[in-house]
Design a protein around this motif. Structure first.
Motif, PDB file in Angstrom:
ATOM      1  N   SER A 295       0.758  -1.109  -0.174  1.00  0.00           N
ATOM      2  CA  SER A 295      -0.034  -0.109   0.033  1.00  0.00           C
ATOM      3  C   SER A 295       0.841   1.338  -0.085  1.00  0.00           C
ATOM      4  O   SER A 295       0.561   2.052  -0.577  1.00  0.00           O
ATOM      5  N   ILE A 296       1.899   1.327   0.651  1.00  0.00           N
ATOM      6  CA  ILE A 296       2.837   2.334   0.931  1.00  0.00           C
ATOM      7  C   ILE A 296       3.862   2.644  -0.097  1.00  0.00           C
ATOM      8  O   ILE A 296       4.633   3.350  -0.178  1.00  0.00           O
ATOM      9  N   GLY A 297       3.675   1.613  -1.098  1.00  0.00           N
ATOM     10  CA  GLY A 297       4.711   1.381  -2.403  1.00  0.00           C
ATOM     11  C   GLY A 297       6.090   1.123  -2.095  1.00  0.00           C
ATOM     12  O   GLY A 297       7.108   1.212  -3.152  1.00  0.00           O
ATOM     13  N   LEU A 298       6.351   0.326  -0.887  1.00  0.00           N
ATOM     14  CA  LEU A 298       7.871  -0.036  -0.768  1.00  0.00           C
ATOM     15  C   LEU A 298       8.029  -1.239  -1.850  1.00  0.00           C
ATOM     16  O   LEU A 298       9.127  -1.372  -2.337  1.00  0.00           O
ATOM     17  N   THR A 299       7.053  -2.143  -2.122  1.00  0.00           N
ATOM     18  CA  THR A 299       7.331  -3.135  -3.227  1.00  0.00           C
ATOM     19  C   THR A 299       7.896  -2.530  -4.362  1.00  0.00           C
ATOM     20  O   THR A 299       8.578  -3.080  -5.312  1.00  0.00           O
ATOM     21  N   THR A 300       6.970  -1.458  -4.806  1.00  0.00           N
ATOM     22  CA  THR A 300       7.404  -0.838  -6.121  1.00  0.00           C
ATOM     23  C   THR A 300       8.881  -0.336  -6.084  1.00  0.00           C
ATOM     24  O   THR A 300       9.583  -0.421  -6.956  1.00  0.00           O
ATOM     25  N   GLN A 301       9.357   0.300  -4.986  1.00  0.00           N
ATOM     26  CA  GLN A 301      10.679   0.936  -4.593  1.00  0.00           C
ATOM     27  C   GLN A 301      11.668  -0.233  -4.659  1.00  0.00           C
ATOM     28  O   GLN A 301      12.787  -0.161  -5.404  1.00  0.00           O
ATOM     29  N   ASN A 303      11.137  -3.052  -6.631  1.00  0.00           N
ATOM     30  CA  ASN A 303      11.280  -3.730  -7.766  1.00  0.00           C
ATOM     31  C   ASN A 303      12.012  -2.532  -8.769  1.00  0.00           C
ATOM     32  O   ASN A 303      12.847  -3.109  -9.490  1.00  0.00           O
ATOM     33  N   ARG A 304      12.042  -1.210  -8.399  1.00  0.00           N
ATOM     34  CA  ARG A 304      12.558  -0.433  -9.081  1.00  0.00           C
ATOM     35  C   ARG A 304      14.119  -0.286  -9.042  1.00  0.00           C
ATOM     36  O   ARG A 304      14.828  -0.099  -9.845  1.00  0.00           O
ATOM     37  N   PHE A 305      14.521  -0.636  -7.757  1.00  0.00           N
ATOM     38  CA  PHE A 305      15.770  -0.701  -7.113  1.00  0.00           C
ATOM     39  C   PHE A 305      16.550  -1.608  -7.814  1.00  0.00           C
ATOM     40  O   PHE A 305      17.501  -1.673  -8.461  1.00  0.00           O
ATOM     41  N   ILE A 306      15.990  -2.912  -7.885  1.00  0.00           N
ATOM     42  CA  ILE A 306      16.640  -3.922  -8.399  1.00  0.00           C
ATOM     43  C   ILE A 306      16.599  -4.064  -9.956  1.00  0.00           C
ATOM     44  O   ILE A 306      17.656  -4.372 -10.764  1.00  0.00           O
ATOM     45  N   THR A 307      15.455  -3.247 -10.475  1.00  0.00           N
ATOM     46  CA  THR A 307      15.632  -3.311 -12.071  1.00  0.00           C
ATOM     47  C   THR A 307      16.762  -2.137 -12.498  1.00  0.00           C
ATOM     48  O   THR A 307      17.397  -2.456 -13.376  1.00  0.00           O
ATOM     49  N   SER A 308      16.959  -1.150 -11.566  1.00  0.00           N
ATOM     50  CA  SER A 308      17.730  -0.201 -11.849  1.00  0.00           C
ATOM     51  C   SER A 308      19.221  -0.830 -12.013  1.00  0.00           C
ATOM     52  O   SER A 308      20.184  -0.365 -12.527  1.00  0.00           O
TER      53      SER A 308
END
Length: 428
Positions: A295-301, A303-308
């Motif tokens: 809900s707070i977007g930590l999963t997205t963060q 995923n974005r970090f690993i993708t980067s």
């Protein structure tokens, strides 16, 4: 946000707060710090949704199955029967420990129950036969980890629920790696006892007549395994129904051998309620934490970090393995899986890894965590049964098997067909 989350998690674990409470408090803290909505209002709904999952009903059944085997004496008779067949190997009874753990794992579904049960019946033989005590303790702690790899497995059920993977396929995928790992554990004992013959203790004398007489004591676990696993693949029962069938089979065998008493039932029910309550508390708290994290977007963060990082699939796999090996040193395995799989698994699946294969790799990483200090739970189970000395002895004795587990992780990564062969055959 990521570093704040890790700091709170490690800080609470460091001061020995119960795992379920740690996960719940972490969820509430993240809600307070990062959410504009009162996510804590969802706790009741999350608790109900988690507890209402039909697949999770299998957990208390498998726990009860292991309790009945232990309390009725079937596990002790199984161990004594295996003792008759192993004394010719260097390290004799230590091979019996691993074989007994493998057989008990095929009925219990729990590593802790496996280590506790076999340890209870085996520890009296250490001084009597002159074994190297550290290595003997190591075989029990490491052998106990087979409880979550050889089906049925409580952890595989939880993984299947978290990733919506097929539990029958996970069970099939665990058979070959489970048997191979048991053999590698036995090979580890063999090599060490050939290198240091004194560690292998005194060889026990036996006869073929005694071996033949012991065979009936090996039948109950095999019959229960066939009832549980066979009913799934014959299409007669779901994973949950097969667990209930296993309990009925265990009760029938205990009654037939005249070991089923009210005392046995009461103690088994008490143990089942304690263990199930602990597991469900962890699951409910972890599901709430996962809800907050998403809900707070930590999963997205994450995923974005690993993708980067732009890692190749192989580099990603290595990074995930290292991550779990380190995390497993500081976190209880079930809570570690429930807290991290919803974040890590989608990344692995997107990289092209099969969900069933990753489930087996995940279980191997959990097994390693169970015998890795300072939080390896099987280390404390065996030391608790021993009731003397220092836990350092268990840690040192288990070290060779940690290396064996890491070798098994490499093998399953290089040869994924070892896990996927049976599911593929069954599907085709």
């Amino acid at each position: 946000m990521i570093w704040t989350t890790l700091a709170i998690l490690i800080g609470l674990l460091a001061v020995a707060v119960p795992v379920a409470a740690v996960l719940g408090v972490l969820g509430l803290a993240l809600t307070e710090f990062y959410s504009r909505m009162p996510l804590s209002l969802a706790m009741g709904e999350m608790a109900w949704a988690t507890s209402n999952n039909f697949l999770l009903v299998a957990i208390p059944f498998f726990v009860l199955l292991g309790e009945i085997l232990l309390r009725s004496g079937m596990a002790e008779r199984m161990y004594n029967a295996l003792v008759q067949w192993m004394p010719w190997l260097p390290g004799g009874l230590m091979h019996s420990n691993i074989a007994a753990c493998a057989m008990f794992a095929a009925t219990s579904g729990s590593s802790v129950a496996t280590a506790a049960t076999i340890g209870t019946v085996a520890l009296g033989e250490v001084e009597k036969r002159g074994y190297n005590e550290r290595l003997f303790l190591g075989t029990i702690a490491a052998g106990g980890t087979l409880g979550i790899l050889i089906p049925p497995s409580i952890n595989m059920i939880v993984y299947g629920v978290l990733t919506e993977s097929s539990i029958p396929k996970l069970y099939l995928a665990g058979v070959v790696p489970g048997l191979l790992l048991a053999m590698l554990f036995g090979l580890t004992v063999l090599v060490l006892c050939l290198w240091r013959p004194a560690w292998g203790g005194q060889r026990m004398a036996t006869t073929w007549e005694a071996r033949i007489r012991s065979l009936p004591d090996l039948l109950p676990p095999l019959l229960i395994f066939v009832a549980v696993i066979g009913s799934i693949y014959a299409g007669w029962a779901t994973a949950t129904e097969s667990a209930a069938l296993g309990v009925l089979a265990a009760l029938a065998v205990a009654a037939w051998s005249r070991r089923l008493t009210w005392r046995v039932l009461i103690v088994a029910f008490e143990g089942t309620m304690r263990t199930t309550a602990m597991i469900m508390a962890i699951l409910i708290a972890a599901y709430f934490l996962n809800f907050v994290i998403t809900s707070i977007g930590l999963t997205t963060q994450v995923n974005r970090f690993i993708t980067s990082l732009r890692l190749t699939p192989t580099e990603l796999l290595i990074a995930v393995v290292i991550f779990y090996l380190i995390l497993g040193m500081f976190m209880e395995t079930l809570s570690m899986m429930v807290a991290t799989v919803p974040i890590i698994a989608p990344i692995m699946f997107k990289a092209g890894y099969d969900p069933v294969w990753f489930g087996i790799l995940m279980v191997l990483l959990l097994e390693t965590a169970m015998i890795t200090p300072p939080v390896g739970i099987n280390l404390y189970v065996v030391q608790g049964l021993r009731k003397r000395g220092r836990i350092d002895d268990v840690i040192v004795g288990t070290a060779p098997f940690v290396v064996t587990l890491m070798l098994m992780i490499v093998i399953i990564a290089l040869f994924p067909g070892l896990a996927m062969w049976l599911p593929t055959v069954a599907a085709g």
